[in-house]
Design an enzyme around this catalytic site. Structure first.
Site, PDB file in Angstrom:
ATOM      1  N   LYS A 111       5.542  -3.732 -11.082  1.00 58.52           N
ATOM      2  CA  LYS A 111       4.889  -4.784 -10.734  1.00 58.52           C
ATOM      3  C   LYS A 111       4.531  -5.491 -12.241  1.00 58.52           C
ATOM      4  O   LYS A 111       4.815  -5.806 -13.085  1.00 58.52           O
ATOM      5  CB  LYS A 111       3.628  -4.383  -9.403  1.00 58.52           C
ATOM      6  CG  LYS A 111       3.934  -4.659  -8.146  1.00 58.52           C
ATOM      7  CD  LYS A 111       3.028  -4.375  -7.738  1.00 58.52           C
ATOM      8  CE  LYS A 111       3.007  -3.409  -6.183  1.00 58.52           C
ATOM      9  NZ  LYS A 111       3.460  -4.719  -5.482  1.00 58.52           N
ATOM     10  N   TRP A 158      -3.402  -1.928   1.946  1.00 54.94           N
ATOM     11  CA  TRP A 158      -2.701  -0.618   1.262  1.00 54.94           C
ATOM     12  C   TRP A 158      -3.795   0.307   1.120  1.00 54.94           C
ATOM     13  O   TRP A 158      -3.730   1.352   1.376  1.00 54.94           O
ATOM     14  CB  TRP A 158      -1.904  -0.802  -0.122  1.00 54.94           C
ATOM     15  CG  TRP A 158      -1.396  -1.626  -0.417  1.00 54.94           C
ATOM     16  CD1 TRP A 158      -1.084  -3.100  -1.075  1.00 54.94           C
ATOM     17  CD2 TRP A 158       0.470  -0.969   0.172  1.00 54.94           C
ATOM     18  NE1 TRP A 158       0.385  -3.672  -0.341  1.00 54.94           N
ATOM     19  CE2 TRP A 158       0.963  -2.582  -0.258  1.00 54.94           C
ATOM     20  CE3 TRP A 158       0.555  -0.059   0.394  1.00 54.94           C
ATOM     21  CZ2 TRP A 158       2.469  -2.617  -0.129  1.00 54.94           C
ATOM     22  CZ3 TRP A 158       2.055  -0.420   0.970  1.00 54.94           C
ATOM     23  CH2 TRP A 158       2.701  -1.962   0.218  1.00 54.94           C
ATOM     24  N   ASP A 176      -6.534   2.653  -7.079  1.00 57.62           N
ATOM     25  CA  ASP A 176      -5.551   2.187  -6.687  1.00 57.62           C
ATOM     26  C   ASP A 176      -5.173   0.905  -7.395  1.00 57.62           C
ATOM     27  O   ASP A 176      -4.602  -0.396  -7.212  1.00 57.62           O
ATOM     28  CB  ASP A 176      -4.337   2.126  -5.459  1.00 57.62           C
ATOM     29  CG  ASP A 176      -3.145   1.526  -5.270  1.00 57.62           C
ATOM     30  OD1 ASP A 176      -2.464   0.967  -6.255  1.00 57.62           O
ATOM     31  OD2 ASP A 176      -3.072   0.925  -4.166  1.00 57.62           O
TER      32      ASP A 176
HETATM   33  C1  LIG Z   1      -1.875  -2.043  -4.468  1.00 60.05           C
HETATM   34  C2  LIG Z   1      -0.403  -1.803  -3.777  1.00 60.05           C
HETATM   35  N1  LIG Z   1      -0.298  -0.351  -3.050  1.00 60.05           N
HETATM   36  C3  LIG Z   1       0.519   0.411  -3.039  1.00 60.05           C
HETATM   37  C4  LIG Z   1       1.729   0.017  -2.920  1.00 60.05           C
HETATM   38  C5  LIG Z   1       3.123   0.728  -2.483  1.00 60.05           C
HETATM   39  O1  LIG Z   1       3.655   1.492  -4.244  1.00 60.05           O
HETATM   40  P1  LIG Z   1       4.870   1.998  -3.211  1.00 60.05           P
HETATM   41  O2  LIG Z   1       6.100   1.298  -3.053  1.00 60.05           O
HETATM   42  O3  LIG Z   1       4.700   2.259  -5.334  1.00 60.05           O
HETATM   43  O4  LIG Z   1       5.118   3.033  -2.835  1.00 60.05           O
HETATM   44  C6  LIG Z   1       2.087  -1.657  -3.438  1.00 60.05           C
HETATM   45  C7  LIG Z   1       3.248  -1.800  -3.166  1.00 60.05           C
HETATM   46  O5  LIG Z   1       3.446  -3.235  -3.458  1.00 60.05           O
HETATM   47  C8  LIG Z   1       1.105  -2.245  -4.018  1.00 60.05           C
HETATM   48  O6  LIG Z   1       0.554  -2.917  -3.946  1.00 60.05           O
END
Ligand SMILES: Cc1ncc(COP(=O)(O)O)c(C=O)c1O
Length: 357
Positions: free
Chosen positions: A193, A102, A169
């Site tokens: 989550k 991520w 994030d």
């Molecule tokens: C730490 C983290 N950041 C970003 C995301 C992406 O999130 P989204 O699907 O809401 O764009 C996730 C999804 O699992 C994640 O675990």
């Protein structure tokens, strides 16, 4: 009805009480004679939901008054772009600490808007640990980190004092433990989550950043647009925000973040013990000092055994235990709605499976 024990990484388990409350109110919300989904987002009935979600989040996270709480769409993924779009330019550098897939996605988007630099990374060891923080350059646009690494199962234990806005994030550990919001310029998290269903993204942004946005940004992609409009610039994901308000209410009833943090430590402890006491049958992916209390990642000896483990767990009505394809093995995501008993059930299963194999 038999509920499956849900270890999904996201969308993930929601508290049963929340689902049942939503079910009770589904067709007739608060005597309105219609579902919350059918209410106008400008109605006073919906406004009460919206304000309640904001107020509860502020209370539970102890968000100071100089922060805006925004309910946006586009997931955490849109934040990977929206942050550099607003706060980075060709003359500025955004700094990154890389702890997994991520962080890589966030970095890739930032590169489209300006200069970037990686000041620390644990890529050298398949992101098994949270790297030490070097001196943070004081002239950067911001410093970005991922507080919990959903895929690799690592989590920051403490956050640096940053001379530039710290951007985090927190998609996979928001509200799982106490944090000092005042250390951050921006916190963002997709809801699916710890906060509710997918569809709403929470952004907590320091108000003084709103006047520093780049000008050439589409109106809907500016934080100030949503801040001025109380996240009602366009139609918000009203049902997801309603569910968020129920999850926050549930968390408050459970004793708030301090209580849930204790519970989360206990839950993770149960599973890490099952790994550590397995004589090497299960191997934790994350280094011990970087272990996540939200995503417990581990491997078994080979793919065959891993498949058998996941299949047998499914027979016992435990699902979501497959690891992310980039790491393999297994992952138990144990967000706030997963109970101590759920973790005990999995640990007992891990023991029996080990003895049988
Ligand atoms: C730490 C983290 N950041 C970003 C995301 C992406 O999130 P989204 O699907 O809401 O764009 C996730 C999804 O699992 C994640 O675990």
């Amino acid at each position: 009805m038999v509920r499956t024990t849900n270890f999904n990484a996201g969308p993930a388990a929601l508290p049963l009480e929340v689902l049942q409350k939503a079910q009770n109110e589904f067709v007739d919300f608060n005597g309105a004679g219609m579902s919350v989904m059918e209410l106008s987002h400008r109605s006073k009935e919906y406004d009460a939901v919206h304000q309640k979600a904001k107020a509860l989040l502020k209370e539970l996270m102890e968000i100071p008054d100089d922060y805006e709480i925004l309910f946006l769409q586009g997931g955490a993924s849109l934040q990977f772009s929206m942050i550099p779009m607003n706060f980075l330019s060709k003359e500025k550098t955004a700094h990154f600490i890389m702890t997994g897939a991520w962080s890589e996605k966030a970095l890739a988007e930032a590169k489209l808007f300006g200069s970037t630099s990686v000041i620390a990374t644990s890529e050298d060891d398949t992101y098994k640990y949270i790297p030490d923080i070097p001196e943070i350059p004081a002239d950067g646009a911001y410093l970005h980190l991922t507080s919990n690494n959903t895929i690799f199962g690592t989590q920051w234990q403490q956050f640096p004092d940053s001379p530039i806005p710290l951007v985090a994030d927190m998609s996979s550990d928001i509200l799982s433990r106490k944090i000092d919001v005042s250390k951050f310029g921006i916190i963002y998290a997709g809801a699916q989550k710890n906060l509710g269903p997918s569809g709403v993204t929470v952004v907590i942004i320091k108000k003084d950043l709103l006047s520093k946005e780049n000008e050439q940004v589409a109106k809907i992609l500016k934080y100030s647009t949503h801040a001025k409009a109380n996240s009602l610039y366009n139609t918000p994901p009203t049902f997801a925000i309603y569910m968020l308000s129920l999850v926050l209410e549930w968390l408050k009833e459970k004793g708030g973040v301090a209580e849930i943090e204790k519970r989360n430590r206990k839950k993770a402890g149960i599973l890490y013990r099952a790994i550590d006491e397995s004589g090497g049958f299960y191997k934790g992916h994350a280094r011990e000092d970087s272990r996540s209390n939200m995503n417990v990642t581990f491997t078994l000896k080979n793919d065959e055994l891993t498949k058998a483990f996941i299949a047998k767990a499914k027979e016992e009505r435990m699902s979501g235990l497959g690891g992310h394809r980039s790491v393999g093995g297994c992952r138990a995501s144990i967000y706030n709605a997963v109970s101590v008993e759920d973790c005990e059930k999995l640990a007992a299963f891990m023991k029996t499976f080990r003895e049988e194999h």
